[in-house]
Design an enzyme around this catalytic site. Structure first.
Site, PDB file in Angstrom:
ATOM      1  N   TYR A 108       6.486   5.338  -1.838  1.00  0.00           N
ATOM      2  CA  TYR A 108       5.132   4.847  -1.568  1.00  0.00           C
ATOM      3  C   TYR A 108       4.497   5.723  -0.487  1.00  0.00           C
ATOM      4  O   TYR A 108       4.579   5.456   0.709  1.00  0.00           O
ATOM      5  CB  TYR A 108       5.145   3.371  -1.139  1.00  0.00           C
ATOM      6  CG  TYR A 108       5.738   2.424  -2.170  1.00  0.00           C
ATOM      7  CD1 TYR A 108       5.896   2.807  -3.503  1.00  0.00           C
ATOM      8  CD2 TYR A 108       6.131   1.131  -1.829  1.00  0.00           C
ATOM      9  CE1 TYR A 108       6.438   1.955  -4.450  1.00  0.00           C
ATOM     10  CE2 TYR A 108       6.670   0.265  -2.773  1.00  0.00           C
ATOM     11  CZ  TYR A 108       6.827   0.693  -4.073  1.00  0.00           C
ATOM     12  OH  TYR A 108       7.368  -0.168  -5.001  1.00  0.00           O
ATOM     13  N   GLY A 156      -3.229  -7.992 -11.010  1.00  0.00           N
ATOM     14  CA  GLY A 156      -4.528  -8.665 -10.817  1.00  0.00           C
ATOM     15  C   GLY A 156      -5.013  -9.407 -12.041  1.00  0.00           C
ATOM     16  O   GLY A 156      -5.871 -10.288 -11.944  1.00  0.00           O
TER      17      GLY A 156
HETATM   18  N1  LIG Z   1      10.316  -1.382  -8.220  1.00  0.00           N
HETATM   19  C1  LIG Z   1       9.311  -0.925  -8.907  1.00  0.00           C
HETATM   20  O1  LIG Z   1       9.451  -0.066  -9.789  1.00  0.00           O
HETATM   21  C2  LIG Z   1       7.930  -1.471  -8.609  1.00  0.00           C
HETATM   22  C3  LIG Z   1       6.851  -1.217  -9.486  1.00  0.00           C
HETATM   23  C4  LIG Z   1       5.600  -1.775  -9.187  1.00  0.00           C
HETATM   24  C5  LIG Z   1       5.446  -2.553  -8.034  1.00  0.00           C
HETATM   25  N2  LIG Z   1       6.503  -2.763  -7.202  1.00  0.00           N
HETATM   26  C6  LIG Z   1       6.371  -3.604  -5.976  1.00  0.00           C
HETATM   27  O2  LIG Z   1       5.749  -4.837  -6.331  1.00  0.00           O
HETATM   28  C7  LIG Z   1       4.584  -5.044  -5.540  1.00  0.00           C
HETATM   29  C8  LIG Z   1       3.555  -5.810  -6.348  1.00  0.00           C
HETATM   30  O3  LIG Z   1       3.296  -5.205  -7.612  1.00  0.00           O
HETATM   31  P1  LIG Z   1       1.858  -4.602  -8.002  1.00  0.00           P
HETATM   32  O4  LIG Z   1       1.110  -4.220  -6.788  1.00  0.00           O
HETATM   33  O5  LIG Z   1       2.120  -3.582  -9.056  1.00  0.00           O
HETATM   34  O6  LIG Z   1       1.136  -5.808  -8.777  1.00  0.00           O
HETATM   35  P2  LIG Z   1       0.621  -7.279  -8.382  1.00  0.00           P
HETATM   36  O7  LIG Z   1       1.272  -7.759  -7.181  1.00  0.00           O
HETATM   37  O8  LIG Z   1       0.750  -8.061  -9.635  1.00  0.00           O
HETATM   38  O9  LIG Z   1      -0.939  -7.041  -8.141  1.00  0.00           O
HETATM   39  C9  LIG Z   1      -1.419  -6.629  -6.896  1.00  0.00           C
HETATM   40  C10 LIG Z   1      -2.938  -6.401  -6.980  1.00  0.00           C
HETATM   41  O10 LIG Z   1      -3.578  -7.566  -7.509  1.00  0.00           O
HETATM   42  C11 LIG Z   1      -4.776  -7.841  -6.806  1.00  0.00           C
HETATM   43  N3  LIG Z   1      -4.598  -9.145  -6.131  1.00  0.00           N
HETATM   44  C12 LIG Z   1      -3.500  -9.594  -5.455  1.00  0.00           C
HETATM   45  N4  LIG Z   1      -3.684 -10.863  -5.046  1.00  0.00           N
HETATM   46  C13 LIG Z   1      -4.919 -11.227  -5.461  1.00  0.00           C
HETATM   47  C14 LIG Z   1      -5.653 -12.429  -5.360  1.00  0.00           C
HETATM   48  N5  LIG Z   1      -5.156 -13.516  -4.770  1.00  0.00           N
HETATM   49  N6  LIG Z   1      -6.891 -12.469  -5.908  1.00  0.00           N
HETATM   50  C15 LIG Z   1      -7.407 -11.392  -6.533  1.00  0.00           C
HETATM   51  N7  LIG Z   1      -6.741 -10.222  -6.666  1.00  0.00           N
HETATM   52  C16 LIG Z   1      -5.497 -10.145  -6.149  1.00  0.00           C
HETATM   53  C17 LIG Z   1      -4.970  -6.696  -5.839  1.00  0.00           C
HETATM   54  O11 LIG Z   1      -5.691  -5.672  -6.520  1.00  0.00           O
HETATM   55  P3  LIG Z   1      -7.120  -5.133  -5.989  1.00  0.00           P
HETATM   56  O12 LIG Z   1      -6.915  -4.827  -4.558  1.00  0.00           O
HETATM   57  O13 LIG Z   1      -7.442  -3.950  -6.781  1.00  0.00           O
HETATM   58  O14 LIG Z   1      -8.066  -6.238  -6.235  1.00  0.00           O
HETATM   59  C18 LIG Z   1      -3.569  -6.202  -5.607  1.00  0.00           C
HETATM   60  O15 LIG Z   1      -3.552  -4.857  -5.192  1.00  0.00           O
HETATM   61  C19 LIG Z   1       4.161  -3.639  -5.092  1.00  0.00           C
HETATM   62  O16 LIG Z   1       3.385  -3.662  -3.915  1.00  0.00           O
HETATM   63  C20 LIG Z   1       5.511  -2.992  -4.877  1.00  0.00           C
HETATM   64  O17 LIG Z   1       6.049  -3.356  -3.602  1.00  0.00           O
HETATM   65  C21 LIG Z   1       7.737  -2.245  -7.483  1.00  0.00           C
END
Ligand SMILES: NC(=O)c1ccc[n+]([C@@H]2O[C@H](COP(=O)([O-])OP(=O)(O)OC[C@H]3O[C@@H](n4cnc5c(N)ncnc54)[C@H](OP(=O)(O)O)[C@@H]3O)[C@@H](O)[C@H]2O)c1
Length: 326
Positions: free
Chosen positions: A69, A220
């Site tokens: 990251y 999201g």
């Molecule tokens: N191990 C792996 O391969 C892997 C892969 C992916 C992710 N991850 C980890 O998992 C974490 C989460 O996954 P992710 O970021 O891909 O997806 P997520 O948590 O499903 O979605 C996060 C995004 O959703 C929006 N959001 C979050 N809460 C909200 C709310 N209450 N209301 C409206 N919009 C909201 C924001 O986007 P906006 O800011 O654009 O609105 C935020 O950036 C990452 O930060 C990372 O640490 C790991």
């Protein structure tokens, strides 16, 4: 129905590390750097500080970051935010990851110094192999991780994106060193239920391994905001190229998004809280979730999921309506 107190802490796998059912995903704090970090626009440190402070205030006690990251930028920003929030080392749980692509197992030991430095003064509680693509056997990677536990550089070992077979191999290699495999971090949400049919979830339950659900809001989609205002998709960065964000996919996911909103109205909570509540409650304590955030209000919303108690009917109804994604 919402309770007055936060959900109890859970054990991370068969370790003694206690974590809240929801942690904070820190991919968004990559400073827009690098191939993987560049997926999200840079979030300023002041906003990161506010997001981390709100997480802590809401009962989140752990944070998931990674070398990949922003080539460690997320680790640095997280450590700065925890310091700004006045948390002392040992008062929070920190998880990071080693990036394995085109690397041998010796890179785990060679890069740990940088992880420790970037996260300083916070110790690494969980170190994870980010992807199953190393130039090394699973056993060699787990032995390198076990060496770090034995030398006191990390507390526990996890993997990410590992199939059931690889996860079992990692578990066995660590068991030979007298250590548990704490966790497997996997894509999991109401829109991505693959671990239920692939054998990963069943094996995790059998072996006492925690599943850390990443992208639990389907980046999201499950908040309903992209269905309510499709013009947001054009402004959603790289996500707009993903399958879930295509017009046809939004049509397919609409009944699920509407059901989340309906259940949310009944409980007086948001769709995001219902989605996170389902993810962390439907399979009992095995699955914890790490939603990411780019704004403080996201966290202020998401932490409410730890006080939400979904009824048996809610859980079953969401199970039914998300079956097409299982
Ligand atoms: N191990 C792996 O391969 C892997 C892969 C992916 C992710 N991850 C980890 O998992 C974490 C989460 O996954 P992710 O970021 O891909 O997806 P997520 O948590 O499903 O979605 C996060 C995004 O959703 C929006 N959001 C979050 N809460 C909200 C709310 N209450 N209301 C409206 N919009 C909201 C924001 O986007 P906006 O800011 O654009 O609105 C935020 O950036 C990452 O930060 C990372 O640490 C790991």
């Amino acid at each position: 129905m919402t309770g007055a107190t936060s959900a109890p802490l859970r054990l991370l796998g068969r370790t003694d590390i206690e974590i809240s059912p929801i942690g904070l995903g820190c991919w968004q704090f990559s400073g827009g750097r690098g191939l993987i970090g560049g997926f999200w626009e840079a979030v300023p440190q002041t906003t990161v500080n506010a997001i981390v402070r709100a997480s802590l205030a809401g009962g989140i006690n752990w944070f998931d970051t990674a070398e990949a990251y922003g080539r460690g930028r997320s680790e640095e920003m997280l450590a700065e935010a925890l310091t700004a929030a006045g948390r002392h080392p040992g008062e929070v749980v920190v998880a990071t990851k080693w990036w394995p692509v085109m690397r041998r197992a010796s890179s785990i030991g060679a890069t740990i110094g940088e992880r420790i430095r970037f996260l300083s003064p916070y110790p690494i509680d969980l170190h994870q192999v980010h992807q199953p693509y190393a130039l090394a056997t699973v056993a060699a990677q787990m032995n390198a991780m076990a060496d770090l536990v034995e030398s006191g550089k990390i507390r526990a070992v996890g993997v990410s994106n590992f199939s059931a077979k690889r996860m079992r191999a990692a578990h066995a290699a660590l068991a030979a060193r007298g250590l548990p495999l704490a966790s497997n971090q996997m894509l999991y949400s109401l829109l991505d239920r693959g671990i239920e049919s692939s054998g990963v979830l069943a094996a995790a339950k059998e072996l006492g391994i925690t599943i850390i659900a990443y992208s639990p809001l389907a980046q999201g989609i499950l908040t309903g905001k992209f269905h309510a205002d499709p013009s947001l998709i054009a402004k959603s960065g790289m996500r707009r190229h993903r399958r879930d964000f295509r017009a046809a996919s939004l049509v397919r996911s609409r009944p699920l998004v509407e059901e989340l909103a309906r259940i949310g109205r009944e409980h007086g909570v948001s769709s995001a809280q219902v989605a996170l509540g389902w993810t962390t409650q439907f399979h009992g304590p095995t699955i914890v979730a790490i939603p990411g955030a780019t704004q403080e209000r996201h966290v202020a919303d998401n932490i409410g999921a730890m006080q939400l108690v979904l009824t048996g009917d809610d859980l079953r109804r969401l199970d039914e309506v998300s079956r097409p994604f299982a």
